[in-house]
Write an enzyme that holds these catalytic residues in place. Sequence first.
Site, PDB file in Angstrom:
ATOM      1  CG  ASP A 114      16.033  -4.607  -9.234  1.00  0.00           C
ATOM      2  OD1 ASP A 114      15.910  -5.844  -9.199  1.00  0.00           O
ATOM      3  OD2 ASP A 114      16.371  -3.987 -10.264  1.00  0.00           O
ATOM      4  N   GLY A 115      13.414  -2.314  -6.096  1.00  0.00           N
ATOM      5  CA  GLY A 115      13.211  -1.536  -4.878  1.00  0.00           C
ATOM      6  C   GLY A 115      12.459  -2.301  -3.796  1.00  0.00           C
ATOM      7  CG  ASN A 171       9.955   1.887   4.411  1.00  0.00           C
ATOM      8  OD1 ASN A 171      10.804   1.106   3.958  1.00  0.00           O
ATOM      9  ND2 ASN A 171      10.208   3.147   4.656  1.00  0.00           N
ATOM     10  CG  ASP A 182      20.116  -3.048  -3.806  1.00  0.00           C
ATOM     11  OD1 ASP A 182      21.242  -3.282  -4.279  1.00  0.00           O
ATOM     12  OD2 ASP A 182      19.681  -3.616  -2.786  1.00  0.00           O
ATOM     13  NE  ARG A 208       7.633   4.856 -11.378  1.00  0.00           N
ATOM     14  CZ  ARG A 208       8.436   4.258 -10.511  1.00  0.00           C
ATOM     15  NH1 ARG A 208       9.479   4.873 -10.047  1.00  0.00           N
ATOM     16  NH2 ARG A 208       8.180   3.049 -10.115  1.00  0.00           N
ATOM     17  CD  GLU A 220      -2.680  -1.377   2.427  1.00  0.00           C
ATOM     18  OE1 GLU A 220      -2.445  -0.656   3.416  1.00  0.00           O
ATOM     19  OE2 GLU A 220      -3.421  -2.379   2.458  1.00  0.00           O
ATOM     20  NE  ARG A 221       1.484   1.774   4.998  1.00  0.00           N
ATOM     21  CZ  ARG A 221       2.212   0.982   5.788  1.00  0.00           C
ATOM     22  NH1 ARG A 221       3.493   1.193   5.950  1.00  0.00           N
ATOM     23  NH2 ARG A 221       1.672  -0.022   6.427  1.00  0.00           N
TER      24      ARG A 221
HETATM   25  P1  ADP Z   1      10.245   0.333  -9.895  1.00  0.00           P
HETATM   26  O1  ADP Z   1      11.274  -0.501 -10.583  1.00  0.00           O
HETATM   27  O2  ADP Z   1       9.113   0.616 -10.802  1.00  0.00           O
HETATM   28  O3  ADP Z   1      10.869   1.570  -9.300  1.00  0.00           O
HETATM   29  P2  ADP Z   1      10.212  -0.703  -7.227  1.00  0.00           P
HETATM   30  O4  ADP Z   1      10.014  -2.094  -6.780  1.00  0.00           O
HETATM   31  O5  ADP Z   1      11.607  -0.196  -7.184  1.00  0.00           O
HETATM   32  O6  ADP Z   1       9.644  -0.538  -8.700  1.00  0.00           O
HETATM   33  O7  ADP Z   1       9.242   0.186  -6.362  1.00  0.00           O
HETATM   34  C1  ADP Z   1       9.441   1.539  -6.130  1.00  0.00           C
HETATM   35  C2  ADP Z   1       9.001   1.927  -4.726  1.00  0.00           C
HETATM   36  O8  ADP Z   1       7.618   1.829  -4.556  1.00  0.00           O
HETATM   37  C3  ADP Z   1       9.592   1.070  -3.626  1.00  0.00           C
HETATM   38  O9  ADP Z   1      10.471   1.860  -2.866  1.00  0.00           O
HETATM   39  C4  ADP Z   1       8.391   0.665  -2.765  1.00  0.00           C
HETATM   40  O10 ADP Z   1       8.636   0.836  -1.400  1.00  0.00           O
HETATM   41  C5  ADP Z   1       7.328   1.640  -3.171  1.00  0.00           C
HETATM   42  N1  ADP Z   1       5.958   1.142  -3.009  1.00  0.00           N
HETATM   43  C6  ADP Z   1       5.497  -0.096  -2.701  1.00  0.00           C
HETATM   44  N2  ADP Z   1       4.159  -0.140  -2.706  1.00  0.00           N
HETATM   45  C7  ADP Z   1       3.734   1.100  -3.031  1.00  0.00           C
HETATM   46  C8  ADP Z   1       2.435   1.709  -3.195  1.00  0.00           C
HETATM   47  N3  ADP Z   1       1.302   1.016  -3.045  1.00  0.00           N
HETATM   48  N4  ADP Z   1       2.407   3.011  -3.534  1.00  0.00           N
HETATM   49  C9  ADP Z   1       3.523   3.722  -3.718  1.00  0.00           C
HETATM   50  N5  ADP Z   1       4.781   3.212  -3.560  1.00  0.00           N
HETATM   51  C10 ADP Z   1       4.878   1.921  -3.221  1.00  0.00           C
HETATM   52 MG    MG Z   2      12.961   1.097  -8.214  1.00  0.00          MG
END
Ligand code: ADP
Ligand code: MG
Length: 417
Positions: A78-79, A55, A394, A182, A52-53
């Site tokens: 990867d995040g 962390n 990362d 993105r 949902e967000r």
């Molecule tokens: P991308 O390769 O598209 O950047 P990531 O896996 O790196 O994908 O995700 C980017 C960020 O989104 C991560 O730091 C993660 O914590 C955050 N995240 C996870 N869920 C959500 C959400 N529901 N809304 C917004 N950000 C989120």
């Molecule tokens: Mg990322």
Amino acid sequence: DGVLMGELSRPCRMMLLVNPQSGKGQALTLYNNHIQRMLNEAGVPHTLVITERQNHARELVKEADLSQWSALVIMSGDGLLHEVINGLLERPDWEDAIQTPLGILPGGSGNALAASIHHYSGASPVSSEELLVSCGFLLCKGLVSHMDLVSVHLSSSPRLFSFLSLAWGFVADVDVESEKYRHVGAARFTVGTLVRLASLRVYKGKLAYLPATKDYSNERGLRNNKTLHCNYQASSLSPASLLCRQSRDSPCKNTFHNSCHSNNSLKVRRRESTPSKSATKAVPGPSDSLLLPLEQPLPSDWVVVQEEDFVLMLAMYQSHLAEDLLAAPDATLDDGVIHLFYVRAGISRTALLRLFLAMEKGTHLATNCQHLVHTKVRALRLEPYSPKGIITVDGEVVEYGPVQAEVHRGLTRLITG
Ligand code: ADP
Ligand code: MG
């Protein structure tokens, strides 16, 4: 769905963490169109968790009862895996927690680990949905391997763990600037690289490292593949055998068709956790035996790079920097080595562009570029001189300033098919 398996008849299912915002915001659609059916046909019970967000995943795995899960699988970029790994290593029981098999399905815009796993499988390069299907297939096979992690120390933030890269200069700037592209998916790095080339600059700092000169393959009991093969037996599954069902006559060797990873027979020999005499504070996670505190001088056996003017510094521990960037062609999942690259200042825009174009096929090291240096190290320290700048771990931005890192061979486990 809802199958009870394992010695203790515990529900043994995979937790699939999906970030609906990753990449072009299509991860859930990709799950519905490809992954759900694949997992069901392969008989892999799983629970979908939609993050949902930021962390959310980190907090979730920090508190989770891991005995309930056969694997934690990330469908994002990867995040999100970076969050999960750090969440696991923040637990008091980190030594067991980090043994939980992890998996990755490319759903983001930065899918470097997914591309690396696909590359290690020996298949020819693919991208986007084809990469997803390939990784889905490898996931269904369920075979687990060790993967290196690197601990990263910054001047005032807590230590963190990294599975992919540590970057400063050109690559770190592209990582961050390309966030605004993105919506184009994995092509964001190509666009970002071209934009950054137009405003190419020099980054000043001091770089030092501990060379990886000897063979560490028998050190610290991390090449314990026998244990893994007992349960995650390597097999050559055909797409048809993906449909295998557990049967008494021919038990399937799939991770998800056996008991949970916490089953005693699956315990991998423990790593020594010696009390820290070095840079590691009293926090969970392995101690860093090669690092001294950042404010102290370097150990005497480290090599200090002569140049202080750079275009980029890139430390990689897996093969791919992005879906189409094979930055460290000879890296393997648990070689226990940090592949350190740096590009000296003075390189022309054309030569740098040529390097990145060659990186698509992993031939940049063969271009004989005099400005590019590649060396294998076990630890490194970077002290940037310029007061402002970007460092990424990362692909995520971290505190800017002095940074040092040490590789921990095979510290975690990953489903690689
Ligand atoms: P991308 O390769 O598209 O950047 P990531 O896996 O790196 O994908 O995700 C980017 C960020 O989104 C991560 O730091 C993660 O914590 C955050 N995240 C996870 N869920 C959500 C959400 N529901 N809304 C917004 N950000 C989120
Ligand atoms: Mg990322």
